[in-house]
Design a protein around this motif. Sequence first.
Motif, PDB file in Angstrom:
ATOM      1  N   UNK A 205     -47.802 -50.403  42.603  1.00  0.00           N
ATOM      2  CA  UNK A 205     -47.743 -51.303  43.760  1.00  0.00           C
ATOM      3  C   UNK A 205     -46.890 -52.557  43.520  1.00  0.00           C
ATOM      4  N   UNK A 206     -46.993 -53.236  42.361  1.00  0.00           N
ATOM      5  CA  UNK A 206     -46.191 -54.460  42.174  1.00  0.00           C
ATOM      6  C   UNK A 206     -44.683 -54.216  42.136  1.00  0.00           C
ATOM      7  N   UNK A 207     -44.277 -52.961  41.942  1.00  0.00           N
ATOM      8  CA  UNK A 207     -42.838 -52.663  41.860  1.00  0.00           C
ATOM      9  C   UNK A 207     -42.209 -52.416  43.232  1.00  0.00           C
ATOM     10  N   UNK A 208     -43.036 -52.306  44.271  1.00  0.00           N
ATOM     11  CA  UNK A 208     -42.530 -51.959  45.597  1.00  0.00           C
ATOM     12  C   UNK A 208     -41.969 -53.185  46.305  1.00  0.00           C
ATOM     13  N   UNK A 209     -40.863 -52.997  46.997  1.00  0.00           N
ATOM     14  CA  UNK A 209     -40.285 -54.091  47.786  1.00  0.00           C
ATOM     15  C   UNK A 209     -41.098 -54.279  49.059  1.00  0.00           C
ATOM     16  N   UNK A 210     -41.122 -55.498  49.613  1.00  0.00           N
ATOM     17  CA  UNK A 210     -41.916 -55.737  50.827  1.00  0.00           C
ATOM     18  C   UNK A 210     -41.403 -54.910  52.009  1.00  0.00           C
ATOM     19  N   UNK A 211     -42.282 -54.132  52.602  1.00  0.00           N
ATOM     20  CA  UNK A 211     -41.988 -53.392  53.828  1.00  0.00           C
ATOM     21  C   UNK A 211     -43.316 -53.098  54.501  1.00  0.00           C
ATOM     22  N   UNK A 212     -43.260 -52.765  55.779  1.00  0.00           N
ATOM     23  CA  UNK A 212     -44.486 -52.499  56.531  1.00  0.00           C
ATOM     24  C   UNK A 212     -45.320 -51.408  55.865  1.00  0.00           C
ATOM     25  N   UNK A 257     -41.413 -61.273  55.153  1.00  0.00           N
ATOM     26  CA  UNK A 257     -40.627 -60.410  56.045  1.00  0.00           C
ATOM     27  C   UNK A 257     -41.026 -60.592  57.511  1.00  0.00           C
ATOM     28  N   UNK A 258     -41.948 -61.526  57.774  1.00  0.00           N
ATOM     29  CA  UNK A 258     -42.347 -61.797  59.158  1.00  0.00           C
ATOM     30  C   UNK A 258     -43.184 -60.707  59.787  1.00  0.00           C
ATOM     31  N   UNK A 259     -43.927 -59.953  58.967  1.00  0.00           N
ATOM     32  CA  UNK A 259     -44.767 -58.868  59.474  1.00  0.00           C
ATOM     33  C   UNK A 259     -46.165 -59.431  59.749  1.00  0.00           C
TER      34      UNK A 259
END
Length: 333
Positions: A205-212, A257-259
């Motif tokens: 999880x910590x390696x993932x880039x921010x996305x919905x 990311x404004x989500x």
Amino acid sequence: PILAQAWTTQGNLLYDKGSLNPALTAFQTAESWYGHLSNAPERSSGLIRSQINQALALQSLGFFRSSLDHLEKVHQALLQEPDPTIAAVGLRTLGQTLAAIGQSKEVPEILSQGLRQAEASGDPTIISGLHLSLATVFHQQWKGLEKQDPAAGQAYVQAIQHYQLAIGAASRDSDQAQALVNLFRLKVETQQRDPTLTQRILSLLPTLSPSRGNLEAEINFVNSLLLQTQGSMEAQQVETETIAPLLVKTLASARSIGDQRSESYALGTLGHLYELQGQGVAAQRLTEQALDLSQRNNAADIAYQWQWQLGRIFKARQQLKPALDSYMGAIDT
């Protein structure tokens, strides 16, 4: 077709960031441009793709009936669509939408049709996604059956198999994370502890880039950890040391990311953590922030959860009038 493709690309970027209303507008604009094309096959495929994209955005916004309206327009066309990628994505979206509104009888067959199209396309992301959708459907079937019913055992086996196939087919860490998190949830619900799986998810999880999608996976994982610790104060203390930093990271990523939907989920889940710890004032404050965000975004599918949570928090503090108001608000929503 350049303008239509540009609007589609813009919509996809906005969708991945969690900017769902602007994404929906971009997909609608793309549909308009595709409608002006003179090349019939290109126009037809473009219009179908635009309807699917709009349905996905509406589904993510919680407007499942509106999503279904778009998909019913193209269902028959999907079965004859020569591009297996378009057909697979459309059938997956249709299956997910029908499942979300409780019309699940035809869903396994629709998703199986989509999987055949995905395998024809050879796209590992779409193949993994179809296996994940099938696993989720069988997972929900298992939850709705009496556990001594032989059909429950069959649904459980199917869910496990498709989760594992989704993990194996995934070419992106984000797709693998979603399948791992859902598999973890099923194991928690069957009271199976799997430290290896837990650590694998915590490392990924910590390696993932921010996305919905990635934020959704993080929040779902946290909720499963919370479920796993219920009834055990010792386990709750250990998991809190894991959960709180993960939620803080999720909250920061959602804001970056404004989500606002994911931000609402992160705030409300953090509120639930404080609720479990008996910290009513902090739980109320965070849950009210989550509720405010969901209401400002017209996200009724999220808002009712925080209204119900507020009801529990007020009730635990013997504040019966606001507790009743919150419960009634959840029912009305």
